[in-house]
Design a protein around this motif. Sequence first.
Motif, mmCIF file in Angstrom:
data_model
loop_
_atom_site.group_PDB
_atom_site.id
_atom_site.type_symbol
_atom_site.label_atom_id
_atom_site.label_comp_id
_atom_site.label_asym_id
_atom_site.label_seq_id
_atom_site.Cartn_x
_atom_site.Cartn_y
_atom_site.Cartn_z
ATOM 1 N N ASN A 1 -30.372 -19.376 -53.027
ATOM 2 C CA ASN A 1 -31.107 -19.114 -54.272
ATOM 3 C C ASN A 1 -32.596 -19.264 -53.963
ATOM 4 O O ASN A 1 -33.203 -20.295 -54.233
ATOM 5 C CB ASN A 1 -30.640 -20.110 -55.332
ATOM 6 C CG ASN A 1 -31.262 -19.867 -56.694
ATOM 7 O OD1 ASN A 1 -32.160 -19.029 -56.854
ATOM 8 N ND2 ASN A 1 -30.795 -20.607 -57.675
ATOM 9 N N GLY B 1 -35.050 -20.221 -56.594
ATOM 10 C CA GLY B 1 -34.790 -21.481 -57.293
ATOM 11 C C GLY B 1 -34.517 -21.281 -58.776
ATOM 12 O O GLY B 1 -34.852 -22.119 -59.607
ATOM 13 N N GLU B 2 -33.876 -20.162 -59.118
ATOM 14 C CA GLU B 2 -33.627 -19.858 -60.533
ATOM 15 C C GLU B 2 -32.425 -20.637 -61.053
ATOM 16 O O GLU B 2 -31.347 -20.608 -60.463
ATOM 17 C CB GLU B 2 -33.357 -18.364 -60.705
ATOM 18 C CG GLU B 2 -34.529 -17.474 -60.364
ATOM 19 C CD GLU B 2 -34.104 -16.020 -60.286
ATOM 20 O OE1 GLU B 2 -34.359 -15.281 -61.231
ATOM 21 O OE2 GLU B 2 -33.486 -15.654 -59.277
ATOM 22 N N GLU B 3 -32.614 -21.263 -62.208
ATOM 23 C CA GLU B 3 -31.560 -22.064 -62.846
ATOM 24 C C GLU B 3 -30.272 -21.282 -63.029
ATOM 25 O O GLU B 3 -29.182 -21.775 -62.770
ATOM 26 C CB GLU B 3 -32.021 -22.490 -64.250
ATOM 27 C CG GLU B 3 -33.090 -23.563 -64.282
ATOM 28 C CD GLU B 3 -32.537 -24.942 -63.988
ATOM 29 O OE1 GLU B 3 -31.305 -25.104 -64.080
ATOM 30 O OE2 GLU B 3 -33.338 -25.830 -63.649
ATOM 31 N N SER B 4 -30.412 -20.041 -63.496
ATOM 32 C CA SER B 4 -29.258 -19.262 -63.934
ATOM 33 C C SER B 4 -28.471 -18.675 -62.759
ATOM 34 O O SER B 4 -27.395 -18.133 -62.953
ATOM 35 C CB SER B 4 -29.744 -18.123 -64.818
ATOM 36 O OG SER B 4 -30.636 -17.303 -64.075
ATOM 37 N N LYS B 5 -29.013 -18.740 -61.568
ATOM 38 C CA LYS B 5 -28.380 -18.015 -60.462
ATOM 39 C C LYS B 5 -27.571 -18.905 -59.543
ATOM 40 O O LYS B 5 -27.896 -20.069 -59.341
ATOM 41 C CB LYS B 5 -29.453 -17.300 -59.636
ATOM 42 C CG LYS B 5 -29.775 -15.935 -60.213
ATOM 43 C CD LYS B 5 -30.171 -14.934 -59.146
ATOM 44 C CE LYS B 5 -30.618 -13.634 -59.789
ATOM 45 N NZ LYS B 5 -31.971 -13.294 -59.407
ATOM 46 N N SER B 6 -26.534 -18.304 -58.952
ATOM 47 C CA SER B 6 -25.789 -19.039 -57.942
ATOM 48 C C SER B 6 -26.574 -19.009 -56.639
ATOM 49 O O SER B 6 -27.628 -18.381 -56.537
ATOM 50 C CB SER B 6 -24.394 -18.456 -57.779
ATOM 51 O OG SER B 6 -24.442 -17.060 -57.724
ATOM 52 N N HIS C 1 -29.795 -24.138 -53.039
ATOM 53 C CA HIS C 1 -31.257 -24.300 -52.997
ATOM 54 C C HIS C 1 -31.698 -24.357 -51.537
ATOM 55 O O HIS C 1 -31.014 -24.958 -50.710
ATOM 56 C CB HIS C 1 -31.653 -25.586 -53.729
ATOM 57 C CG HIS C 1 -33.121 -25.704 -53.973
ATOM 58 N ND1 HIS C 1 -33.985 -26.190 -53.019
ATOM 59 C CD2 HIS C 1 -33.875 -25.371 -55.044
ATOM 60 C CE1 HIS C 1 -35.224 -26.148 -53.502
ATOM 61 N NE2 HIS C 1 -35.185 -25.663 -54.733
#
Length: 231
Positions: A130, A133-138, A141
């Motif tokens: 990711n 670093g998007e919250e919504s994405k699988s 990190h």
Amino acid sequence: MKTAYDYIHENYKRICAEIEEAKIRYRSPGDEVALMAVTKTVAPEAVNHAISCGIRLLGENRVQEYESKKALYDPSASVHFIGHLQTNKVKYIIEDMDLIQSVDSVRLAMEINKQAQRVGKIQNVLAEVNIGGEESKSGVHPDALTELLCEMAEMPNIRVKGLMTIPPPGDNEKFLCEMQQLYLDISCKNMDNIDMGVLSMGMSSDYAKAIQYGSTLVRIGTGLFGARIYK
Ligand SMILES: *Cc1c(COP(=O)(O)O)cnc(C)c1O
């Protein structure tokens, strides 16, 4: 003879030409960039037409959709799983996938290792990063990537082949560049049991740029098959 799927052939030729052009501009002679057809929502007949045009690689997002279509696919293409994968679904796809590109947790890796053991195969995988670093994405990190790779290196029925990413939409050059750097950093570490031959990066809107930043595999859906009815 004209058929209903001629547009796929036109798209295929255009995409191949653009890949060639990007390779000539940005890459070393002999670098390979594989072209994957992403099949979500696409009718099996259209997928088979793409295979008849020269596609050798299919990308599947959803376990159920794949299950309903796989018997109708021309078996000459290799199939990769590229979607979010729930641990309880691994068992349904483990035998068919030449590569699972979307491994983003130790828990998922452990289940893949277990199911691969059960069916007697070594499962090739990529770690999905990711990078935005998007919250919504699988995706794992970037800071947790090395740890995930170290864990997978210990699993006897998993073989890590590289990295995959879906960068944030829009102007994503910065993320493509960061992803290339991460890929090169990991490659340089020469970790035991970790191959870094594959950098799966680039979709319909950014594949030429992704090739500029070192992609070895681009995943194309809409550019090849046209707009999807649903996501
Ligand atoms: C849908 C999808 C693609 C292809 O996207 P397009 O923009 O239609 O080319 C590539 N990779 C993944 C993981 C996808 O889910």
